[in-house]
Structure formats: C-alpha cells, structure tokens
Design a protein around this motif. Structure first.
Motif, PDB file in Angstrom:
ATOM      1  N   LEU A 118       0.824  -1.215   0.000  1.00 19.93           N
ATOM      2  CA  LEU A 118       0.000   0.000   0.000  1.00 19.93           C
ATOM      3  C   LEU A 118       0.854   1.260   0.000  1.00 19.93           C
ATOM      4  CD1 LEU A 118      -2.897  -1.057   2.410  1.00 19.93           C
ATOM      5  CD2 LEU A 118      -2.918  -0.947  -0.086  1.00 19.93           C
ATOM      6  N   LEU A 119       1.975   1.227   0.719  1.00 18.08           N
ATOM      7  CA  LEU A 119       2.858   2.395   0.698  1.00 18.08           C
ATOM      8  C   LEU A 119       3.507   2.580  -0.668  1.00 18.08           C
ATOM      9  CD1 LEU A 119       4.643   2.348   4.182  1.00 18.08           C
ATOM     10  CD2 LEU A 119       3.052   4.056   3.306  1.00 18.08           C
ATOM     11  N   GLN A 120       3.821   1.497  -1.340  1.00 13.76           N
ATOM     12  CA  GLN A 120       4.368   1.629  -2.693  1.00 13.76           C
ATOM     13  C   GLN A 120       3.349   2.279  -3.627  1.00 13.76           C
ATOM     14  OE1 GLN A 120       5.653  -2.471  -3.383  1.00 13.76           O
ATOM     15  NE2 GLN A 120       7.790  -1.867  -3.123  1.00 13.76           N
ATOM     16  N   ALA A 121       2.071   1.962  -3.455  1.00 14.88           N
ATOM     17  CA  ALA A 121       1.022   2.632  -4.228  1.00 14.88           C
ATOM     18  C   ALA A 121       0.924   4.101  -3.855  1.00 14.88           C
ATOM     19  CB  ALA A 121      -0.315   1.927  -4.010  1.00 14.88           C
ATOM     20  N   CYS A 122       1.054   4.388  -2.564  1.00 14.90           N
ATOM     21  CA  CYS A 122       0.981   5.779  -2.107  1.00 14.90           C
ATOM     22  C   CYS A 122       2.105   6.627  -2.697  1.00 14.90           C
ATOM     23  CB  CYS A 122       1.042   5.837  -0.581  1.00 14.90           C
ATOM     24  SG  CYS A 122      -0.494   5.375   0.236  1.00 14.90           S
ATOM     25  N   TRP A 123       3.298   6.054  -2.765  1.00 13.16           N
ATOM     26  CA  TRP A 123       4.414   6.815  -3.336  1.00 13.16           C
ATOM     27  C   TRP A 123       4.179   7.125  -4.808  1.00 13.16           C
ATOM     28  CZ3 TRP A 123       7.114   9.609  -0.481  1.00 13.16           C
ATOM     29  CH2 TRP A 123       7.604   9.211   0.759  1.00 13.16           C
ATOM     30  N   TRP A 124       3.603   6.174  -5.536  1.00 14.81           N
ATOM     31  CA  TRP A 124       3.368   6.417  -6.962  1.00 14.81           C
ATOM     32  C   TRP A 124       2.310   7.513  -7.164  1.00 14.81           C
ATOM     33  CZ3 TRP A 124       6.006   4.028 -10.978  1.00 14.81           C
ATOM     34  CH2 TRP A 124       5.585   4.411 -12.255  1.00 14.81           C
ATOM     35  N   VAL A 125       1.217   7.425  -6.427  1.00 13.76           N
ATOM     36  CA  VAL A 125       0.151   8.427  -6.557  1.00 13.76           C
ATOM     37  C   VAL A 125       0.655   9.786  -6.104  1.00 13.76           C
ATOM     38  CG1 VAL A 125      -2.127   9.114  -5.715  1.00 13.76           C
ATOM     39  CG2 VAL A 125      -1.700   6.734  -6.353  1.00 13.76           C
ATOM     40  N   SER A 126       1.441   9.824  -5.035  1.00  9.03           N
ATOM     41  CA  SER A 126       2.002  11.094  -4.555  1.00  9.03           C
ATOM     42  C   SER A 126       2.874  11.731  -5.617  1.00  9.03           C
ATOM     43  CB  SER A 126       2.825  10.861  -3.284  1.00  9.03           C
ATOM     44  OG  SER A 126       2.023  10.360  -2.237  1.00  9.03           O
ATOM     45  N   PHE A 127       3.689  10.897  -6.266  1.00  8.01           N
ATOM     46  CA  PHE A 127       4.539  11.425  -7.342  1.00  8.01           C
ATOM     47  C   PHE A 127       3.702  12.013  -8.470  1.00  8.01           C
ATOM     48  CE2 PHE A 127       5.910  10.285 -11.653  1.00  8.01           C
ATOM     49  CZ  PHE A 127       6.926  11.221 -11.816  1.00  8.01           C
ATOM     50  N   GLU A 128       2.694  11.262  -8.922  1.00  9.36           N
ATOM     51  CA  GLU A 128       1.883  11.768 -10.032  1.00  9.36           C
ATOM     52  C   GLU A 128       1.212  13.084  -9.656  1.00  9.36           C
ATOM     53  OE1 GLU A 128       0.760   7.816 -12.646  1.00  9.36           O
ATOM     54  OE2 GLU A 128      -0.834   8.814 -11.521  1.00  9.36           O
ATOM     55  N   TYR A 129       0.722  13.183  -8.431  1.00  8.56           N
ATOM     56  CA  TYR A 129       0.061  14.416  -8.008  1.00  8.56           C
ATOM     57  C   TYR A 129       1.053  15.581  -7.972  1.00  8.56           C
ATOM     58  CZ  TYR A 129      -2.423  17.788  -5.119  1.00  8.56           C
ATOM     59  OH  TYR A 129      -3.006  18.936  -4.638  1.00  8.56           O
ATOM     60  N   LEU A 130       2.208  15.376  -7.389  1.00  6.30           N
ATOM     61  CA  LEU A 130       3.198  16.450  -7.310  1.00  6.30           C
ATOM     62  C   LEU A 130       3.729  16.815  -8.694  1.00  6.30           C
ATOM     63  CD1 LEU A 130       5.183  15.316  -4.134  1.00  6.30           C
ATOM     64  CD2 LEU A 130       3.493  17.145  -4.294  1.00  6.30           C
ATOM     65  N   HIS A 131       3.817  15.836  -9.565  1.00  4.24           N
ATOM     66  CA  HIS A 131       4.304  16.081 -10.926  1.00  4.24           C
ATOM     67  C   HIS A 131       3.320  16.925 -11.728  1.00  4.24           C
ATOM     68  CE1 HIS A 131       6.812  15.700 -14.316  1.00  4.24           C
ATOM     69  NE2 HIS A 131       6.356  14.577 -14.849  1.00  4.24           N
ATOM     70  N   HIS A 132       2.081  17.018 -11.253  1.00  2.00           N
ATOM     71  CA  HIS A 132       1.074  17.845 -11.923  1.00  2.00           C
ATOM     72  C   HIS A 132       1.112  19.291 -11.442  1.00  2.00           C
ATOM     73  CE1 HIS A 132      -1.671  14.047 -12.512  1.00  2.00           C
ATOM     74  NE2 HIS A 132      -0.459  13.902 -12.993  1.00  2.00           N
ATOM     75  N   ASN A 133       1.917  19.571 -10.446  1.00  3.37           N
ATOM     76  CA  ASN A 133       1.795  20.868  -9.766  1.00  3.37           C
ATOM     77  C   ASN A 133       3.125  21.599  -9.644  1.00  3.37           C
ATOM     78  OD1 ASN A 133      -1.149  21.074  -8.577  1.00  3.37           O
ATOM     79  ND2 ASN A 133      -0.522  18.949  -8.300  1.00  3.37           N
ATOM     80  N   TRP A 134       3.890  21.603 -10.741  1.00  6.18           N
ATOM     81  CA  TRP A 134       5.082  22.440 -10.783  1.00  6.18           C
ATOM     82  C   TRP A 134       5.314  22.855 -12.222  1.00  6.18           C
ATOM     83  CZ3 TRP A 134      10.524  19.957 -11.097  1.00  6.18           C
ATOM     84  CH2 TRP A 134      10.488  18.801 -11.849  1.00  6.18           C
TER      85      TRP A 134
END
Length: 542
Positions: A118-134
């Motif tokens: 579940l944490l590995q999934a969280c890291w991927w989703v976190s990356f995609e979200y942050l990658h949308h906001n810079w």
C-alpha cells in the motif's frame, strides 16, 4: 532450455524486465486498446525494485523502461521539435524514477507485505500528483490515462479523481507481487504464515475486482438520456482544419481565414443557436487590448463582433492575445514593443458577445519549454547580473484566473488544449458554476499520430470526474461531445473540416471529487511522508 527455465532466467534479469515493462506500459495507453497491460508493467517494475541492491540501482534499471514507455506514448513530441521532444522524453523518464526509489526504500524498511504494497502505491500516486503541480508538469503518462477508453470500469473517479485509477493499478500490482514474493520466501525459508498468504491472495483479488464492480454499479444507476435535465445549450462546434504550419492557416491572409471560418460556422446555423465554438488558433491574426482601428487585428475583431451581434449568439475561439499594461501596473517580466510599451503575450480564449462586449481567458497550464520557460520568474530573480533577457525567452504569459463565460442560462469555460488534462484546474471552473465543459485545442502540430487520439480520450475522464458534458472543438480534429459517463455522443474525423450542432444538457450537481478535490493523493502523501517520520524516529531510537 525449457520454457520454465527461460521464464526464470528473464525473471532474474532487471535490464530485460525493464525493457518488457516499458513496452507493456506503452501499449497500455491509447490508441492501443490494452489498458490491462498496465498491471503487468507495474508488476515488473516492482520485481526490478526487489532485484535492486539500492534505490539508485532501481532508478538506473527502470530509467530504460521509462524511456521506452515515454517513447511509445509520446513519440509525437518529435513532430514539433526533434531536439525538444527527445529531451522531454529523457527528462520525464528520469523524473519518473523518483517514486521507484521510494518504493525500494519502502521495501527495505517494512517487513509486512500489506504495509509495503500500500505504501508503494501511495508513493506512486504522490509522485503523479506532485508532478502535476510544478513548472515541469507533464501528467500525460499518469497511469489513469491508460483507462480513458474504458469508462465503464472507472466510474468511481467521480469520487477519487483519475488518480484513483493509478492507486488501483499500483496497489493491485503491489499486493499481487507481495503475494508471489512472500510465497517464494515461504518455500525457501518456511517463514510466511499461511494466514498472511491467504490475506494477500484475497486482498489482491479483491482490489482488482472491487473498483470495476463499483463502477459497473454506478454506471447502471446513472440517468439515461430520457432522464436528462430540461435545460440545454444549443451549441455549434466548428472544426476548420487550418494548417498550423502555414501562415493564416493556409489561407491568403487573416481576413480570408476569418471569412472562411465564419462561412463554415454559418453553414449549419439555425435559429436558437446560443454558442459557436471555434478551436485554439481559430482566430487570425493575434488580437490585442489596444488595437488601432486601422489595424488588421481590429478589422478581424470587428468582423467577429458583427457576426455575433447579427446572429444574436456568443462566439468563443482561441487567439494569441497581446495585453498592454500601464507603467504603474507592470506584470513580472514584461516585454516591450518598438515604442517602449510593456505587454505580455498570452495563449487565450476570447468570447464575443452581441454588442461590444468581449471577455478573455488566459491559458493557465502551459506546455513546458514549448509554450513557457519553466521557472522563468525564479531564474530571473536569481540572475542579479541580468545576463539573460528572461522576458524575451519566457514564452507565453501565465494566466491565473479561471474565467467563465456566461452563455444562455449557464456558464462555460474555454479550456485551452493542455488545460484539459489538469483535473484540479478544471475543478475550479465546475465549482464556479460551469454547467458543461468546453475545450478548444489545436492538435495539428503532431500530425496524424497517437497524440490527438490520446488528448481526445483523456477528456472522457474529465466528463466522469465532474459529471458534465464535454464539448470539444479541435482545429484539425478530434472534435466531439462526450457524455457525463464518458460515452461518445459525437466524434469527428481527423484532418477534415467539419461542423456540427448539438443540444448540450446543462448539469448542476457537484460530484464528490468536485466538492472535496484531491483528497486521495493527499492521503497518499500523508501515508508516504508518515512512513518517513516513522523511519526517522526508529533510527533515532536505535
């Protein structure tokens, strides 16, 4: 060598697995009809993580696969500029190794397979979200986009946003991989209780089936066309098929191209039409807030204004917009014309109302490098010696206002091209009262490649997230109308001139995602960074 031996040989070679993962992930995206391959691609990425000795090594292995993935999906970037396209593919592939590094750290820190998965999934989703906001945002390869053409299975994104698809894919793949890895460990060391194996088996299967099952149930309960709202907006969508690589769209002058698109608009006009939608770059030449009445821009603007007034309707179309400023209201990094007047250039949408009223929306999400130099303001502030003319190379000005245009008895946005793949930005328009979503774009820069197919498909996710009809005017195609469930109501052909009329239902209810926004990636960020805090506290105690 037996087949089993060959498979085992590949299973233990990270470079081979990286190439296979890249191919599988690339083929999972439109226009290919194989989104299910995204599970297998992520599964192999997690195997590479397991084979790596360090986070850095995991990044090195997977970078090759990510280059292949980027190349298969976004090869069309090379059509506009070979150098810029190749640089974008290599750079984005490098950035995508960041969540893999954190997935490796997570696998090293935690022994429990459920926590790790579940944490590995969280890291991927976190990356995609942050990658949308810079300033280097590039959400084109977010895993959720792979499922855009199977809307029946992803109806749940009206609650989670499309990053919920990414969580579903990575979490399912991670639990399935932990099941396999845990089982192998049990056979070799007899270290894994049967109960844990059972929980992982049912967890992976349940994760795989739960999300589509919820979607099918939701889809069955959606209103039918006969149950739709009574209020509609009579919309006239124009696809002029201008040639983006020729001045005035391939016509002799801006006056001729403008006369052409107005005549095309008139071809199906009937009484009651409220909105005529033209694409990005549908208006030639660039317009300005201080055009001289003797200029060509003023003439074109006046012609469009008369067209709207004579037919008592609103025209929305895309144009380059030169906005001049007073000396006491200077924006950051202004340019100056030959007379020393400050201005900024915007990729804009303009609404022409009956009478003399014109409103402007300035594009917010600009394609990095192609439309705007990333971090231009920051770099200019750091350049205390003025070594570079940042105002000259910054590209388009960045708009910050989610401007809505009032048309009929509703409000509509005019999302410009790249804007439409940023759900957080679209959400601001919907919360502001948009009864439908309008997109104007020019996908002709890429030629007849997968780019325009992907861009059109991704709009289906916006329709589901916000339960709004999406009306799309594309210069060369694909234009169309998409229903709130992601279904296709109208779809034009690429590289053909076309025009169609549609009674677009106006929707008012807000989805869970529209009300509460990106709650899922924030939970993932909390989980990911919470694990960092836990690790830090544990190391401190040790």
């Amino acid at each position: 060598m037996t087949l089993l031996r060959r498979v085992q040989n590949i299973w233990n070679k990270p470079w081979v697995l990286s190439v296979l993962a890249g191919v599988l992930l690339g083929l999972s995206f439109p226009p290919f009809p194989f989104p299910i391959l995204s599970f297998l691609g992520i599964f192999l990425i997690l195997r590479i993580v397991d084979l790596s000795d360090s986070a850095r090594q995991a990044a090195q292995y997977t970078w090759v696969g990510f280059i292949i993935w980027n190349s298969i999906v976004t090869y069309w970037l090379l059509m506009a500029s070979v150098a810029a396209g190749a640089a974008a593919i290599l750079a984005n592939a490098a950035v995508m190794t960041l969540p893999v590094m954190m997935q490796k750290k997570t696998a090293d820190w935690f022994d429990h397979p459920w926590v790790t998965g579940l944490l590995q999934a969280c890291w991927w989703v976190s990356f995609e979200y942050l990658h949308h906001n810079w300033d280097l945002a590039w959400p084109w390869l977010s895993l959720g986009n792979a499922w855009a053409n199977v809307p029946q299975l992803v109806q749940y994104i009206s609650a989670t946003g499309y990053l919920g698809i990414s969580f579903w894919v990575v979490a399912t793949s991670a639990l399935a991989y932990r099941l396999l890895a845990d089982g192998s460990q049990r056979k070799s060391q007899d270290a894994s209780p049967a109960l844990r194996q059972t929980s992982l088996k049912w967890g992976a299967l349940g994760m795989l089936l739960l999300f589509p099952a919820v979607s099918l149930i939701v889809n069955a309960g959606l209103p039918t066309p006969d149950d739709g709202p009574e209020n509609t907006l009579t919309t006239h969508v124009v696809q002029p098929n201008f040639d983006s690589y020729q001045s005035s769209g391939g016509h002799g002058s801006p006056i001729e191209s403008n006369a052409y698109i107005r005549a095309l608009s008139d071809s199906l006009l009937r009484g009651g039409t409220e909105l005529v939608l033209w694409p990005e770059n549908g208006i030639h030449p660039g317009l300005s807030n201080v055009s001289s009445e003797y200029s060509m821009a003023y003439y074109v603007e006046d012609e469009i204004q008369d067209f709207a007034s004579d037919r008592n309707l609103t025209v929305i179309g895309g144009a380059t917009f030169y906005e001049f400023f007073n000396q006491d209201e200077l924006p950051p990094l202004p340019e100056y014309d030959e007379d020393g007047l400050p201005y900024l250039t915007y990729n804009a949408a303009m609404a022409f109302y009956p009478g003399d009223s014109i409103r402007v929306y300035r594009k917010h999400n600009l394609v990095p490098i192609v439309e705007r130099m990333p971090f231009a303001r920051t770099l200019a502030a750091l350049d205390i010696l003025d070594l570079v003319s940042w105002s000259a190379i910054q590209g388009y000005g960045k708009g910050w206002e989610p401007t809505l245009f009032s048309v009929g008895n509703t409000k509509v946005p005019a999302l410009i091209c790249y804007d439409s793949i940023f759900p957080n930005w679209v959400r601001r328009f919907v919360k502001g009262g948009a009864g439908l979503i309008t997109v104007i774009t020019n996908d002709g820069w890429w030629g007849d490649t997968g780019g325009h197919e992907q861009h059109f498909a991704y709009a289906r996710l916006r329709a589901i997230e916000f339960r709004r009809f999406v009306v799309r005017s594309a210069n060369n195609g694909i234009s169309g109308v998409i229903g709130p469930d992601g279904s296709l109501h109208v779809r034009t052909e690429y590289w053909e001139k076309d025009v169609f009329r549609y009674e677009v239902p106006i929707m008012e209810d807000l989805t869970f995602y529209a009300r509460f926004g990106p709650w899922l990636p924030w939970l993932c960020l909390l989980g990911g960074f919470g694990s960092l805090v836990w690790r830090g506290v544990r190391r401190f105690r040790e």
